[in-house]
Design a protein around this motif. Structure first.
Motif, mmCIF file in Angstrom:
data_model
loop_
_atom_site.group_PDB
_atom_site.id
_atom_site.type_symbol
_atom_site.label_atom_id
_atom_site.label_comp_id
_atom_site.label_asym_id
_atom_site.label_seq_id
_atom_site.Cartn_x
_atom_site.Cartn_y
_atom_site.Cartn_z
ATOM 1 N N GLU A 150 0.845 -1.185 0.000
ATOM 2 C CA GLU A 150 0.000 0.000 0.000
ATOM 3 C C GLU A 150 0.882 1.237 0.000
ATOM 4 N N TYR A 151 1.988 1.156 0.743
ATOM 5 C CA TYR A 151 3.034 2.172 0.697
ATOM 6 C C TYR A 151 4.309 1.559 1.239
ATOM 7 N N PRO A 154 11.137 -3.541 -8.013
ATOM 8 C CA PRO A 154 11.367 -3.994 -9.392
ATOM 9 C C PRO A 154 11.216 -5.512 -9.504
ATOM 10 N N LYS A 155 11.192 -6.009 -10.753
ATOM 11 C CA LYS A 155 11.040 -7.444 -10.970
ATOM 12 C C LYS A 155 12.162 -8.232 -10.318
ATOM 13 N N SER A 156 13.335 -7.642 -10.206
ATOM 14 C CA SER A 156 14.457 -8.320 -9.559
ATOM 15 C C SER A 156 14.303 -8.391 -8.041
ATOM 16 N N ARG A 157 13.263 -7.697 -7.498
ATOM 17 C CA ARG A 157 13.010 -7.623 -6.064
ATOM 18 C C ARG A 157 14.171 -6.966 -5.312
ATOM 19 N N TRP A 170 13.289 7.862 1.026
ATOM 20 C CA TRP A 170 13.276 7.061 -0.199
ATOM 21 C C TRP A 170 11.882 6.455 -0.344
ATOM 22 N N VAL A 171 11.103 6.992 -1.276
ATOM 23 C CA VAL A 171 9.732 6.510 -1.505
ATOM 24 C C VAL A 171 9.796 5.396 -2.543
ATOM 25 N N LEU A 172 9.669 4.173 -2.078
ATOM 26 C CA LEU A 172 9.777 3.015 -2.972
ATOM 27 C C LEU A 172 8.474 2.730 -3.707
ATOM 28 N N SER A 215 17.644 3.274 -7.800
ATOM 29 C CA SER A 215 17.288 2.432 -8.944
ATOM 30 C C SER A 215 15.789 2.286 -9.106
ATOM 31 N N SER A 216 15.038 2.621 -8.054
ATOM 32 C CA SER A 216 13.587 2.486 -8.099
ATOM 33 C C SER A 216 12.980 3.488 -7.134
ATOM 34 N N GLY A 217 11.824 4.033 -7.489
ATOM 35 C CA GLY A 217 11.152 4.975 -6.608
ATOM 36 C C GLY A 217 11.679 6.391 -6.757
ATOM 37 N N GLN A 218 11.405 7.213 -5.752
ATOM 38 C CA GLN A 218 11.791 8.613 -5.768
ATOM 39 C C GLN A 218 12.501 8.966 -4.464
ATOM 40 N N LEU A 219 13.365 9.966 -4.544
ATOM 41 C CA LEU A 219 14.100 10.402 -3.368
ATOM 42 C C LEU A 219 13.688 11.827 -3.013
ATOM 43 N N GLU A 220 13.332 12.012 -1.736
ATOM 44 C CA GLU A 220 12.996 13.333 -1.224
ATOM 45 C C GLU A 220 14.043 13.726 -0.189
#
Length: 481
Positions: free
Chosen positions: A345-346, A389-392, A382-384, A367-372
């Motif tokens: 959910e988050y 990702p598919k690689s987990r 770090w907002v994932l 590599s994934s998500g956004q950084l604030e």
């Protein structure tokens, strides 16, 4: 099943605390005196309650003297009950004092134990403990509302209404249904014109509409991970089952069954709502047992009950899981285990930097998500998002420069390379222990055929990952972080 006394205590940072509300029940106190005889201990005055309560909860100032029985890090605070020492160690005590903390508010009550003071009976066997916790939980919802932190004037008005609420939900110290949410004062419910029904006095009315039984299981996981083979990571899981039964006519008898996977860790410290009519003796003895003990009861856990009308906490439990391998790598790599559902959910990772000047330039890539970046707090968020990702696997790397001239937040523990990441997440349809409620295992003994709804979720609670190149806080006692 009665309550001797109840308090609402305010504890702001830097204050010693004060009593905002208190209520004693003299008739229950007379019963307590009769039951205890020469071992009777009276409830102390309100003026000394905040100091005693904050001391037992470990919320005293840092300059207070060290007391091993209270402050030793090997002591695990897993019980909802504390012992109120009136004369210090070895003196008179009141037990069990139940507490619920919400921000700067502490709600506490002293239930009547209808058993000899010595030897003390196990907590799960005391119905008054379950009922006291249900009462405190209801009062918490009433005072704090859904937001959890009401404005001072709103809190003052709800405290003013609390005597009226207690007259209805806890007459003469005997808790009935829990208070309503959002601070509304309960009103008398008019009897239904549907004719005579065999309805318990504490159930104020009957449901009209579609028959529904809802069971929601929530687990909160507390973790301390370090990343060195010499240290064993531990996950403490705290579970809670909430139920609501809406069936037209006479409320039914319902049985909810909790099940574990074949290799699941047994549930411990089980506390149930007073509406549960009977329990297997093996469930009552499943209290803080060694998870490696072959005699530990591993389910299924059956809870037959006659439900109240409102949403209520059917039971709560704890479980402890130990890591078989580490999934944390340096600089920073987060790896999602294949057994965990990749649907959040988050999910956020907070990386604070203590004992440094304020941040200057931040050269960090993810590599994934956004950084604030919050430079005034020396914090990276770090907002994932909702999926790895598919690689987990997700990585964060880069450089943070502390070029400011103003000192940032401080922490006496996080010096040198000692640092941590704190994770915040919610995963629907998953529990870490594997505990679940099978929809087909919910039995409802009623002429109506209700729709059965079962849900479960996993929520983070104090989920820390420590830097393996720094000095992690490690106890040499029972608790291993």
């Amino acid at each position: 099943m009665s309550i001797r006394a109840l308090w609402v205590v305010s504890q702001e940072k830097g204050e010693s605390g004060k009593v905002l509300f208190s209520r004693r029940f003299p008739t229950v106190e007379l019963r307590a005196k009769s039951l205890a005889g020469t071992q009777y201990v009276a409830v102390p005055e309100d003026r000394v309650i905040p100091k005693l309560l904050l001391t037992e909860l470990g919320l005293v100032d840092a300059d207070k003297p060290y007391v091993e029985v209270r402050d030793d890090c090997a002591r695990q605070h897993r019980s909802p009950a504390v012992e109120l020492r009136l004369d210090g160690p070895g003196g008179r005590t009141l037990w069990p004092l139940l507490t619920v903390t919400q921000g700067a508010l502490i709600l506490a009550c002293l239930p009547l134990v209808e058993a000899p003071p010595e030897p003390r009976p196990p907590l799960p066997s005391l119905a008054s403990v379950s009922q006291g916790l249900a009462l405190l939980s209801g009062l918490q919802d009433f005072l704090c509302g859904p937001g959890g932190k009401p404005e001072p004037d709103v809190l003052a008005s709800r405290l003013a209404a609390l005597p009226s609420v207690l007259l209805q939900v806890c007459p003469l110290g005997r808790p009935l249904d829990t208070p309503p949410p959002a601070g509304s004062v309960p009103a008398a419910v008019a009897p239904s014109p549907g004719g005579a029904q065999k309805q318990p006095a504490w159930k104020a009315g009957v449901h009209r509409g579609r028959a529904v039984v809802s069971v929601a299981l929530t687990e909160k996981v507390r973790s301390m991970q370090y990343g060195r083979s010499s240290q064993q990571d531990i996950w403490d899981v705290y579970g809670m089952v909430m139920c609501k039964c809406e069936v037209e006519g006479v409320l039914p008898n319902v049985t909810v069954t909790l099940t574990l996977p074949p290799n699941g860790s047994p549930l411990q410290d089980i506390l149930v709502h007073p509406c549960v009519t009977s329990l297997d003796a093996s469930i009552l003895t499943a209290c803080s047992v060694d998870v490696n003990d072959g005699s530990a009861f591993s389910g299924p856990y059956k809870f037959p009950f006659s439900p109240p009308l409102e949403l209520f906490r059917l039971c709560s439990y704890t479980s402890q899981l130990k890591a078989e391998e580490n999934h944390l790598k340096v600089n920073v790599v987060l790896k999602l285990h294949e057994s965990v559902k990749n649907s959040f959910e988050y999910c956020e990772a907070h990386i604070p930097f203590f004992n440094q000047n304020l941040m200057g330039s931040v050269e960090v890539k993810v590599s994934s998500g956004q950084l604030e970046v919050s430079k005034e707090k020396n914090l990276l968020v770090w907002v994932l998002g909702q999926k790895f990702p598919k690689s987990r696997e997700a990585t964060l790397e880069g450089t943070v420069h502390f070029s400011g001239t103003v000192a940032g937040p401080t922490d006496p523990l996080c010096t040198g390379l000692t640092a941590y990441i704190k994770l915040y997440f919610r995963v629907p349809d998953l529990t870490l222990s594997g505990c679940c409620v099978d929809q087909h295992s919910v039995q409802v003994y009623s002429s109506a055929k209700p729709r059965i709804i079962t849900t479960r979720e996993l929520v983070s609670s104090e989920y820390y990952i420590w830097n393996s190149t720094g000095d992690a806080p490690v106890s040499s006692g029972l608790m291993v972080l």
